[in-house]
Design a protein around this motif. Structure first.
Motif, PDB file in Angstrom:
ATOM      1  N   UNK A  68       0.843  -1.193   0.000  1.00  0.00           N
ATOM      2  CA  UNK A  68       0.000   0.000   0.000  1.00  0.00           C
ATOM      3  C   UNK A  68       0.880   1.246   0.000  1.00  0.00           C
ATOM      4  N   UNK A  69       0.264   2.399  -0.174  1.00  0.00           N
ATOM      5  CA  UNK A  69       1.035   3.589  -0.561  1.00  0.00           C
ATOM      6  C   UNK A  69       1.871   4.201   0.550  1.00  0.00           C
ATOM      7  N   UNK A  99      -3.048   2.308  -3.656  1.00  0.00           N
ATOM      8  CA  UNK A  99      -4.142   2.095  -2.714  1.00  0.00           C
ATOM      9  C   UNK A  99      -4.230   0.613  -2.360  1.00  0.00           C
ATOM     10  N   UNK A 100      -4.420   0.318  -1.090  1.00  0.00           N
ATOM     11  CA  UNK A 100      -4.336  -1.062  -0.616  1.00  0.00           C
ATOM     12  C   UNK A 100      -5.307  -1.990  -1.329  1.00  0.00           C
ATOM     13  N   UNK A 101      -6.569  -1.579  -1.435  1.00  0.00           N
ATOM     14  CA  UNK A 101      -7.551  -2.428  -2.103  1.00  0.00           C
ATOM     15  C   UNK A 101      -7.219  -2.643  -3.566  1.00  0.00           C
ATOM     16  N   UNK A 102      -6.766  -1.581  -4.234  1.00  0.00           N
ATOM     17  CA  UNK A 102      -6.390  -1.702  -5.639  1.00  0.00           C
ATOM     18  C   UNK A 102      -5.207  -2.644  -5.810  1.00  0.00           C
ATOM     19  N   UNK A 103      -4.230  -2.551  -4.909  1.00  0.00           N
ATOM     20  CA  UNK A 103      -3.049  -3.418  -4.993  1.00  0.00           C
ATOM     21  C   UNK A 103      -3.427  -4.879  -4.783  1.00  0.00           C
ATOM     22  N   UNK A 180     -10.472  12.685   3.706  1.00  0.00           N
ATOM     23  CA  UNK A 180     -10.263  11.262   3.935  1.00  0.00           C
ATOM     24  C   UNK A 180     -10.445  10.564   2.595  1.00  0.00           C
ATOM     25  N   UNK A 181      -9.713   9.484   2.322  1.00  0.00           N
ATOM     26  CA  UNK A 181      -9.837   8.812   1.026  1.00  0.00           C
ATOM     27  C   UNK A 181     -11.144   8.032   0.893  1.00  0.00           C
ATOM     28  N   UNK A 182     -11.326   7.452  -0.280  1.00  0.00           N
ATOM     29  CA  UNK A 182     -12.506   6.643  -0.568  1.00  0.00           C
ATOM     30  C   UNK A 182     -12.362   5.272   0.096  1.00  0.00           C
ATOM     31  N   UNK A 227      -6.321   6.845  -2.434  1.00  0.00           N
ATOM     32  CA  UNK A 227      -5.346   6.303  -1.493  1.00  0.00           C
ATOM     33  C   UNK A 227      -5.035   7.313  -0.405  1.00  0.00           C
ATOM     34  N   UNK A 228      -4.484   6.822   0.699  1.00  0.00           N
ATOM     35  CA  UNK A 228      -4.129   7.699   1.810  1.00  0.00           C
ATOM     36  C   UNK A 228      -3.028   8.675   1.420  1.00  0.00           C
TER      37      UNK A 228
END
Length: 364
Positions: A68-69, A99-103, A180-182, A227-228
């Motif tokens: 993640x980022x 982004x963690x979910x994307x990764x 805050x991110x999505x 992402x954060x």
């Protein structure tokens, strides 16, 4: 900081890591990482020891780290530091951050990875559900329960905190812009959501009131990055009055000279970030050696220098981390399996319904 949920393992973990630390020390970094690294760094030198000379180098390999980022700078330092150890001298790295979910979904779809380091547990367990599984069922065995770093959710404000934002109630006041991110792409955003919701419950409010709080909070969010790290860039570019973020992101911004302050709220959540070796790695011994290195005091100190709270005792840090009055975990809120379905299901959930109500896209 060792949270009560893992305190029973502290003595064992501290002893084992100190032993490992004898085998992994940082020498002066003079060589660069592989071509896949976007940034080259230097590791601190502690000098060779008799213990390190007895450790044989592993065969050459190029490991792919997908993460993640937010810990990019830490991992740039850690991969180079590992390459200065006897075991790691023949190992190079390619690294991917996002982004963690994307990764996690990218690895699920075929992105090569030997080691995955994500923001939250469901992004690891998603890879257990593939056919064949991309992460072994026992990825979280051992005293660390698969976790590699800790943090907490904090309020990041402009220097001097001009709007005097100190409590969760301050975030839903009229005219306060919250960054805050999505939560349907960013693991950090999910931690932020659960910190806010859990804080309401820990203050004695009913769950219906906590749900309503989230609705009010997201009405004050003008933009949701994926992402954060992108959310941090949005905030430091001048958008928003306050940002919900990992404490380590706030420290990172300060280290980069950004004019920000941060507040650890009285009620907040312990952020626990997992790491795993993929089941289909071609280099299991090299990947295991790298992950084991990350648990040593030397590596944990590098994490601490980048704003993460050490997951073991006895790791010297340059700063004193504040202990919140009420620190809770995701397990206290039901665990990620229940939380994901209840709050983040893309078809029907508390946050999904809130996002649709304000016209925000939800990733499937």
């Amino acid at each position: 900081m060792t949270h009560p949920s893992r305190r029973r393992h502290a003595c064992f973990r501290g002893a084992s890591l100190l032993a490992l630390g004898l085998a992994f020390v940082l020498l002066a970094a003079g060589c660069s990482d592989s071509k896949g690294d976007s940034k080259k760094v230097k590791a601190k030198s502690t000098g060779p020891t008799a213990a390190t000379s007895a450790i044989a180098a592993l065969p050459a390999a190029q490991l792919s780290l997908v993460a993640y980022s937010t810990p990019q700078e830490a991992y740039d330092k850690l991969t180079e530091a590992f390459r200065q150890t006897p075991q790691g001298k023949n190992i190079t790295f390619t690294k991917s951050f996002g982004a963690s979910g994307d990764q996690s979904r990218a690895v699920q779809s075929g992105l090569t990875a030997d080691v995955v380091a994500f923001a939250l547990e469901p992004d690891i367990t998603r890879l257990q559900k593939t056919t064949p599984p991309l992460v072994a069922a026992d990825w979280n065995r051992g005293p660390e329960k698969g976790m590699i770093t800790d943090s907490v959710v904090v309020f990041v404000t402009r220097k001097g905190n001009p709007k005097k934002i100190k409590t969760w109630a301050d975030l839903i006041k009229p005219g306060v812009e919250v960054i805050t991110p999505n939560p349907f792409t960013s693991g950090g955003a999910r931690w932020n959501v659960m910190a806010g919701w859990g804080a309401q419950v820990k203050q004695g409010k009913a769950e219906t009131d906590a749900n309503a709080y989230l609705g009010s909070l997201f009405k004050n969010v003008p933009v949701q990055d994926d992402s954060a790290r992108k959310a941090l860039q949005t905030f430091t570019s001048g958008k928003g009055d306050v940002m919900l973020a990992y404490e380590n992101e706030a420290i990172f911004a300060q280290l980069k000279g950004q004019a920000i302050d941060y507040t650890v709220p009285d009620q907040t959540i312990l952020v626990e970030n997992p790491i795993a070796i993929t089941a289909n790695t071609k280099y299991p011994d090299q990947a295991r050696a790298f992950v084991d290195y990350l648990r040593t005091p030397a590596a944990q100190q590098i994490f601490a220098e980048n704003g993460y709270r050490p997951t073991t005792r006895g790791v010297p840090t340059a700063r004193k981390f504040k202990t919140p009055k009420t620190l809770f975990t995701i397990a206290d809120l039901g665990g990620w399996s229940d939380v994901t379905k209840k709050f983040f299901d893309s078809t029907r959930s508390i946050v999904g319904d809130i996002e649709r109500g304000i016209g925000v896209s939800i990733a499937k």
